[in-house]
Design an enzyme around this catalytic site. Structure first.
Site, PDB file in Angstrom:
ATOM      1  N   CYS A   1      45.464  26.780  56.158  1.00  0.00           N
ATOM      2  CA  CYS A   1      46.232  25.541  56.092  1.00  0.00           C
ATOM      3  C   CYS A   1      45.430  24.480  55.361  1.00  0.00           C
ATOM      4  O   CYS A   1      44.360  24.081  55.825  1.00  0.00           O
ATOM      5  CB  CYS A   1      46.565  25.043  57.507  1.00  0.00           C
ATOM      6  SG  CYS A   1      47.435  23.469  57.497  1.00  0.00           S
TER       7      CYS A   1
ATOM      8  N   HIS B   1      60.226  29.064  54.334  1.00  0.00           N
ATOM      9  CA  HIS B   1      58.798  29.257  54.058  1.00  0.00           C
ATOM     10  C   HIS B   1      58.063  28.638  55.241  1.00  0.00           C
ATOM     11  O   HIS B   1      57.926  27.415  55.322  1.00  0.00           O
ATOM     12  CB  HIS B   1      58.446  28.562  52.733  1.00  0.00           C
ATOM     13  CG  HIS B   1      57.011  28.680  52.341  1.00  0.00           C
ATOM     14  ND1 HIS B   1      56.601  29.507  51.317  1.00  0.00           N
ATOM     15  CD2 HIS B   1      55.887  28.090  52.811  1.00  0.00           C
ATOM     16  CE1 HIS B   1      55.284  29.407  51.177  1.00  0.00           C
ATOM     17  NE2 HIS B   1      54.834  28.559  52.064  1.00  0.00           N
TER      18      HIS B   1
ATOM     19  N   ASP C   1      50.405  31.274  46.735  1.00  0.00           N
ATOM     20  CA  ASP C   1      50.229  30.290  47.802  1.00  0.00           C
ATOM     21  C   ASP C   1      49.016  30.631  48.656  1.00  0.00           C
ATOM     22  O   ASP C   1      48.315  29.743  49.145  1.00  0.00           O
ATOM     23  CB  ASP C   1      51.496  30.245  48.660  1.00  0.00           C
ATOM     24  CG  ASP C   1      51.538  29.046  49.586  1.00  0.00           C
ATOM     25  OD1 ASP C   1      50.802  28.077  49.332  1.00  0.00           O
ATOM     26  OD2 ASP C   1      52.291  29.085  50.567  1.00  0.00           O
TER      27      ASP C   1
ATOM     28  N   ASN D   1      50.202  30.142  55.989  1.00  0.00           N
ATOM     29  CA  ASN D   1      51.356  31.005  55.749  1.00  0.00           C
ATOM     30  C   ASN D   1      51.544  32.067  56.830  1.00  0.00           C
ATOM     31  O   ASN D   1      50.585  32.723  57.245  1.00  0.00           O
ATOM     32  CB  ASN D   1      51.161  31.744  54.414  1.00  0.00           C
ATOM     33  CG  ASN D   1      51.241  30.807  53.231  1.00  0.00           C
ATOM     34  OD1 ASN D   1      52.179  30.036  53.110  1.00  0.00           O
ATOM     35  ND2 ASN D   1      50.244  30.876  52.361  1.00  0.00           N
TER      36      ASN D   1
END
Ligand code: MG
Length: 305
Positions: free
Chosen positions: A243, A210, A19, A252
């Site tokens: 982002c 998350h 991610d 994150n």
């Protein structure tokens, strides 16, 4: 002062290599990705999401997923997982030796249409085959439910819809749903309410969070979720990734910031914070900009890398 009891132990799911890196523009070498994953596992992170078996034309950063998966010197105590968007991705993940995968479903209809050109229902139907086939091969499947606290196109997402989709994912055979604040808009009261609503329908042990720190609320949201009984949280080393919907903003939640707070609360994670910092510095050297983690900056003085 009396406080609500907190879980004695938390599982931190490290998502930086997938991610995080997926949202970085600089192409990182396969060898560096492997070293990053190995450093994170060596730091004691119990779960590391290492790659996405996606179309390389859409996500060039993940084009070497098979080589990364095969190249890692796997530790017996670590679970390695990877994102799989379809049956083709599942076949690649299986060939690469993965024993755990993750799928992503959106809670927002518009987000699903714009992101994968499928309705939410159609994506669930397609994923049912992926989950079935993966489990038939003995693989565990984690589900992500994205845009669960808000959508960049629709705004608010109804809580009842998030609860319903979580139930559907679990009934499909995923072992856990990572309820995801994709654009980082959640606040602690909403998180507490969401977990409470979910806990009435599914085991709290099957709920992970998350969280993104885009508006500075991620750690406050973690605390609210801990008080509501959640004990699995995703995080990205150094806050890697940013982002995708707000260039330059935080994405994150940083693994270091999360571990620091959990340690202060006396919650066991099995993670060596200094070793996470070393892993973050390793990857920061390859991506060409400092990482946003507050803890990392605090221990790095004038050089936030
Ligand atoms: Mg994320």
């Amino acid at each position: 002062m009396s406080r609500p009891p907190l879980p004695p132990r938390v599982t931190v799911v490290e998502v930086g290599p997938r991610d995080g890196l997926q949202n970085e523009t600089v192409q990182v070498s396969t060898a560096t990705k492997i070293a990053f994953v190995e450093a994170l596992a060596a730091a004691g992170l119990p779960v590391v999401e290492i790659a996405a078996f996606v179309n390389p034309a859409r996500v060039p950063q993940m084009a070497d997923a098979i080589d990364v998966a095969r190249g890692i010197a796997k530790q017996p105590g670590t679970r390695y997982t990877a994102l799989v968007p379809n049956l083709r991705g599942l076949a690649a993940a299986y060939d690469a030796g993965m024993t755990e995968i993750a799928i992503v479903v959106a809670a927002s209809e518009t987000f699903s249409q714009r992101n994968i050109n499928q309705t939410v229902d159609a994506s669930l139907t397609a994923y049912a085959s992926v989950v079935h086939d993966a489990r038939a091969e003995g693989m565990r499947v984690r589900g992500y439910l994205s845009t669960a606290f808000g959508c960049p196109f629709e705004g608010d997402v109804p809580q009842a819809r998030v609860v319903e989709l979580t139930e559907r994912l679990l009934s499909m055979g995923v072992f856990e749903v990572a309820v995801s604040d994709t654009i980082g808009v959640a606040t602690p009261g909403e998180v507490a309410d969401m977990v409470e609503a979910m806990s009435a329908r599914v085991p709290v042990g099957a709920i992970a969070l998350h969280l993104h720190d885009t508006r500075g609320t991620a750690l406050a949201n973690v605390l609210a979720a801990l008080e509501a009984g959640v004990s699995t949280f995703d995080a990205s080393a150094g806050g890697l990734g940013g982002c995708p919907f707000a260039p330059g903003a935080a994405g994150n939640l940083s693994t270091e910031d999360l571990i620091y707070m959990l340690q202060g609360l006396g919650i066991e994670t099995g993670v060596d914070l200094d070793a996470v910092v070393r892993a973050s510095r390793l990857i920061a050297a390859s991506i060409g900009h400092p990482l946003p983690s507050r803890y990392l900056k605090a221990v790095s003085g004038s050089d936030p890398r």
